[in-house]
Scaffold this motif. Sequence first.
Motif, PDB file in Angstrom:
ATOM      1  N   PHE A   1      12.858  18.687   2.902  1.00 58.64           N
ATOM      2  CA  PHE A   1      12.635  17.911   3.360  1.00 58.64           C
ATOM      3  C   PHE A   1      14.126  18.308   4.025  1.00 58.64           C
ATOM      4  O   PHE A   1      14.735  19.844   3.715  1.00 58.64           O
ATOM      5  N   PHE A   2      14.663  17.525   4.767  1.00 59.17           N
ATOM      6  CA  PHE A   2      16.138  18.009   5.930  1.00 59.17           C
ATOM      7  C   PHE A   2      16.520  17.161   6.211  1.00 59.17           C
ATOM      8  O   PHE A   2      16.357  15.792   6.099  1.00 59.17           O
ATOM      9  N   ASP A   3      17.881  17.831   6.832  1.00 58.59           N
ATOM     10  CA  ASP A   3      18.301  16.998   6.995  1.00 58.59           C
ATOM     11  C   ASP A   3      20.054  15.642   5.996  1.00 58.59           C
ATOM     12  O   ASP A   3      19.228  14.305   6.576  1.00 58.59           O
ATOM     13  N   MET A   4      19.150  15.769   5.274  1.00 60.56           N
ATOM     14  CA  MET A   4      19.740  14.742   3.738  1.00 60.56           C
ATOM     15  C   MET A   4      21.350  15.015   3.039  1.00 60.56           C
ATOM     16  O   MET A   4      21.995  15.975   4.022  1.00 60.56           O
ATOM     17  N   GLY A   5      21.853  14.150   3.595  1.00 60.91           N
ATOM     18  CA  GLY A   5      23.082  14.044   3.480  1.00 60.91           C
ATOM     19  C   GLY A   5      23.691  14.543   1.969  1.00 60.91           C
ATOM     20  O   GLY A   5      22.790  15.597   1.029  1.00 60.91           O
TER      21      GLY A   5
ATOM     22  N   GLY B   1      17.789  32.289   0.883  1.00 60.44           N
ATOM     23  CA  GLY B   1      18.707  31.845   0.592  1.00 60.44           C
ATOM     24  C   GLY B   1      20.001  31.063   1.073  1.00 60.44           C
ATOM     25  O   GLY B   1      20.484  30.757   0.809  1.00 60.44           O
ATOM     26  N   SER B   2      20.059  31.686   2.783  1.00 61.74           N
ATOM     27  CA  SER B   2      20.976  31.012   3.598  1.00 61.74           C
ATOM     28  C   SER B   2      19.937  30.038   3.866  1.00 61.74           C
ATOM     29  O   SER B   2      19.593  30.059   4.326  1.00 61.74           O
ATOM     30  N   ALA B   3      21.800  28.987   4.458  1.00 59.94           N
ATOM     31  CA  ALA B   3      21.459  28.047   4.679  1.00 59.94           C
ATOM     32  C   ALA B   3      19.837  28.358   6.014  1.00 59.94           C
ATOM     33  O   ALA B   3      18.999  27.144   6.447  1.00 59.94           O
ATOM     34  N   ARG B   4      20.082  29.053   6.899  1.00 59.39           N
ATOM     35  CA  ARG B   4      19.794  28.928   8.464  1.00 59.39           C
ATOM     36  C   ARG B   4      18.236  29.293   8.322  1.00 59.39           C
ATOM     37  O   ARG B   4      16.992  28.880   8.675  1.00 59.39           O
ATOM     38  N   GLN B   5      17.973  30.112   6.683  1.00 58.75           N
ATOM     39  CA  GLN B   5      16.529  30.393   6.792  1.00 58.75           C
ATOM     40  C   GLN B   5      15.800  29.264   6.332  1.00 58.75           C
ATOM     41  O   GLN B   5      15.050  28.783   6.805  1.00 58.75           O
ATOM     42  N   VAL B   6      16.142  28.372   5.499  1.00 51.93           N
ATOM     43  CA  VAL B   6      15.298  27.673   5.165  1.00 51.93           C
ATOM     44  C   VAL B   6      15.919  26.362   6.613  1.00 51.93           C
ATOM     45  O   VAL B   6      14.186  26.074   6.441  1.00 51.93           O
TER      46      VAL B   6
ATOM     47  N   ARG C   1      28.531  25.600   6.755  1.00 49.23           N
ATOM     48  CA  ARG C   1      28.625  24.681   7.936  1.00 49.23           C
ATOM     49  C   ARG C   1      26.883  24.617   8.197  1.00 49.23           C
ATOM     50  O   ARG C   1      27.018  23.434   8.459  1.00 49.23           O
ATOM     51  N   GLU C   2      26.698  25.504   7.863  1.00 46.51           N
ATOM     52  CA  GLU C   2      24.890  25.481   8.089  1.00 46.51           C
ATOM     53  C   GLU C   2      24.301  24.194   7.314  1.00 46.51           C
ATOM     54  O   GLU C   2      24.207  24.180   6.587  1.00 46.51           O
ATOM     55  N   THR C   3      23.074  24.152   8.529  1.00 47.80           N
ATOM     56  CA  THR C   3      22.188  23.297   7.976  1.00 47.80           C
ATOM     57  C   THR C   3      21.301  22.982   6.662  1.00 47.80           C
ATOM     58  O   THR C   3      20.838  24.489   6.626  1.00 47.80           O
ATOM     59  N   ALA C   4      21.243  21.831   6.285  1.00 43.70           N
ATOM     60  CA  ALA C   4      20.654  22.313   4.643  1.00 43.70           C
ATOM     61  C   ALA C   4      19.186  21.337   4.200  1.00 43.70           C
ATOM     62  O   ALA C   4      19.126  20.673   5.625  1.00 43.70           O
ATOM     63  N   GLY C   5      18.656  22.301   3.467  1.00 44.38           N
ATOM     64  CA  GLY C   5      17.102  21.469   3.566  1.00 44.38           C
ATOM     65  C   GLY C   5      15.971  21.861   2.205  1.00 44.38           C
ATOM     66  O   GLY C   5      17.101  22.910   1.611  1.00 44.38           O
ATOM     67  N   CYS C   6      15.399  21.915   2.387  1.00 43.80           N
ATOM     68  CA  CYS C   6      14.731  22.117   0.770  1.00 43.80           C
ATOM     69  C   CYS C   6      12.801  21.875   1.158  1.00 43.80           C
ATOM     70  O   CYS C   6      12.002  20.739   1.643  1.00 43.80           O
ATOM     71  N   VAL C   7      11.982  23.543   0.474  1.00 46.23           N
ATOM     72  CA  VAL C   7      10.939  22.656   0.277  1.00 46.23           C
ATOM     73  C   VAL C   7      10.124  23.092  -1.095  1.00 46.23           C
ATOM     74  O   VAL C   7      11.022  23.811  -2.084  1.00 46.23           O
ATOM     75  N   CYS C   8       9.500  22.591  -1.623  1.00 48.53           N
ATOM     76  CA  CYS C   8       8.596  22.066  -2.637  1.00 48.53           C
ATOM     77  C   CYS C   8       7.200  22.441  -2.423  1.00 48.53           C
ATOM     78  O   CYS C   8       6.385  22.243  -1.448  1.00 48.53           O
ATOM     79  N   ILE C   9       6.925  23.638  -2.858  1.00 48.84           N
ATOM     80  CA  ILE C   9       5.479  24.010  -3.150  1.00 48.84           C
ATOM     81  C   ILE C   9       4.300  22.975  -4.855  1.00 48.84           C
ATOM     82  O   ILE C   9       4.665  23.329  -5.518  1.00 48.84           O
ATOM     83  N   GLY C  10       3.489  22.962  -3.795  1.00 53.11           N
ATOM     84  CA  GLY C  10       2.669  22.873  -5.093  1.00 53.11           C
ATOM     85  C   GLY C  10       1.304  22.826  -4.994  1.00 53.11           C
ATOM     86  O   GLY C  10       0.466  23.100  -3.908  1.00 53.11           O
TER      87      GLY C  10
END
Lengths: 313, 549
Positions: A229-233, A201-206, A285-294
């Motif tokens: 998905f990474f580095d999105m606004g 759940g922490s941004a670094r982990q993602v 301040r940490e970077t953000a991202g999202c993982v989708c699994i299917g």
Amino acid sequence: MSAPVPVTIIGGYLGAGKTTLVNHLLRHAGSLRLAVLVNDFGDLPIDADLIEARGEGVISIAGGCVCCSFGSDLMGALLKLAQLDPAPGQVLIETSGVALPGAVASAVRLVPGFALDAVAVLADAETVRERAADRYMGDTIEGQLAQADLIVLNKLDLVTPRERVDLVTWLAGRAPKARVIEAARAQVPLQVLLGSGVGNGSARQVGNLRAAAIQPPEDAASLYESVSFFDMGPLQVHALAQELARPELGLVRAKGVLRDAAGGLKVLQVVGARYEVTDAPGSPRETAGCVCIGLKGLLDRSGLDRLFERAHA
Amino acid sequence: MTASTTTIYRARRIVTMNPSRPEATHVAVREGRILGTGTLEELTGWGAHVLDDRFAGKVLVPGLVEGHSHTMEGTFWRYVYVGFFDRMDPDGKVWPGTKSIDEVLARLQQAEAKLTDPAAPLAGWSLDPVYYGSRRVSRHDLDRASTTRPIGVLHASGHIMNVNTRSLELAGLLRKGVEHPGIPLGEDGLPTGELRGPDAMMPVGPHTGFDRDVLACDELGLRNFAKLCVRKGVTTAADLANLLPQDAVEMMSRVTAEPAFPVRIVSLRRFINLTPRQFIERALELRAQSTDRLRLGIMKVVADGSIQGFSARLRWPGYYNGAPNGLWYVAPEQLRETFELALAHGIQIHTHTNGDEATELVLDTLEAALQKHPARDHRFTLQHCQLADAAQFRRMKALGTCVNLFPNHHFYWGDQHYAMTVGPERATRMNACATALATGVPLAIHSDAPVTPLGPMFTAWCAVNRRTASGRVLGEHERIGLADALRSITLGAAYTLKLDGEVGSIECGKRADFAVLEDDPLEIGAESLKDVRIWGTVQDGRVFSASEL
Ligand SMILES: [Zn+2]
């Protein structure tokens, strides 16, 4: 305040493979500290080779995991887990065969320090339809399935391909909201069942997920694929979560830490048809991202691309 | 009195329940057992004796047997009683029923004023808001007793608790967004303070003094329970759902063995946290630890929930108000394995079934288990079994089960059963005592204390009159006669505990267990049975006066 510990409920009738699944997850927990809560230690719920020590009401498991029995006091058992140092990274609750997992989920929501991750219900491919027609247990079985976010359709190695197709159709009628995960011997990748398997759940982990998503420690993993998905606004996180929960995308689970339109970091979680957006703990301040699994071949990659594109605030 | 002395008690009347000699004026006791009943002349044949006249003006009946209670009744009295009906505490004080929410509050305020520690919780029990109209009790009501200390009041059903604002705060529930079917929210988005079901109650339990540890009966609770038994004429009481960890067994063995402990406790271990095999192994271990006054080895299984909580399993057409069917607390596979192992090892099982579907499952399961392990005198007992119909009683007879019905329910919740839970017709068949007797099913009746007050005479009154709190006779054809009712609270209940060869009637060879009554239950009339005054008991030949406890 630290992030709540995610709780996955593992339900399903007797013999559906709950204990097998729990042991499978323990074997593949890696550095994730799992705490397993079982109704009782009656039939020893943990494979002997995984056990490091047995105490009164507690079994210590290799890799810093534990298993505790809760009997009639699930919430008391959760509160005890909250006092463990270090805290568990994820809790698994194996319910009794007649329990309705929705009630267990409601109870989990009341305990401070924990958050519901997913309700996974196992169905025995060989017997579930017969059980659902049982004059005594039928409505209980149907209730269990209807309350699931994820249905692990287990023991598929024991039915014919034709029966398998019938079963999936039948399940879709019983549990239209749940995503069905096909399995044999309860072999399901950790990342599919456990939110913490895709980061804590922490941004670094993602941010580190590129490497972590869907390692193939077993055959079962090859059934799944993931998109990151990474580095999105800034995004419209709520609207995105709602879209990700739609069945057409073939998504089983998504997890990310994303910046919303106002600039705050949000944790987005999607399990089956259920989604949740909460404030991200820690530094914004940490970077953000999202993982989708299917499921491999069913995950609509271009659909996902379009969704994330459209979600830009 | 030394052990070998023979004492002959003279009484106004002795109702023996011994078919060969139903009545007598004298009873001779030696070594805690009955030598015989008869005239003084007949009994002097036993040799030297002391003639004891203290019961000359009283009526003796067999020591009453409560076939389904919980020693927890003794624990509850450390909380504030706020029930609608008058109720006697272990010290003999009758607490008047609180007839309005204001009276409930007044009693809580009184108790609150006596607390010196400002942080100490205040706990109440037996609240029954159904008698106060349709308005629900809220945290704001209880805040009138205190806004600074946690307050929790358990409902009579045991399924719901009302708490004040401070309790919610301490439990972390005084926030918006609480999402639980058992926690209703007010217009302000905050919980109203009503907590329905064990899960919803659990977070506040430790703060309000309703700790699970306290509810499992402790030593003080056991002693208080025993005092209540004497006041109600009870000499043998079943404690129906204990977990019986070894330390509890040791405590109970020690306390019950004390020379002045006045009651025989039959404690059943509940099926939870064990596999069927371990459960039966534990039964054998427990049986080996039985003592004179602590009987162990009968086991309890809970199949479903309660009718008034809508968690009992009903057959078609289900609940009258359309509520969804209730919950199973055991899987048929576990039940089957448990029954088979129990029959194979001679272990007796009592199964809680409230709804008729749960009863049907138990009968199906027992029928199959008996095919495998025919047992001639298993005396498996259906507990509560409130909704069984005539066909199910015929199956019980065929399968050799006993039934322990719950007539007190008619008085306390009969009106709700009629209007809401099962509807008019099925409400009249609930706790069908007359059908059980007509079918030949061995019958006991019970209080399930603390759910309803301990007191077999009151239970007998309920079975004889079937009167609800509003005065309606609910199921007049299921009323039973006085003699049958008295038998059900003595020999009938003893039979379900396999103690009928030892207690339950006043005859040669049996334990000298008597309920000592000021009034004659056979003369006072069915209407007044509940008002029979109880002097105390004789248990194993030891005399216990209620006024000297
Ligand atoms: Zn009970």
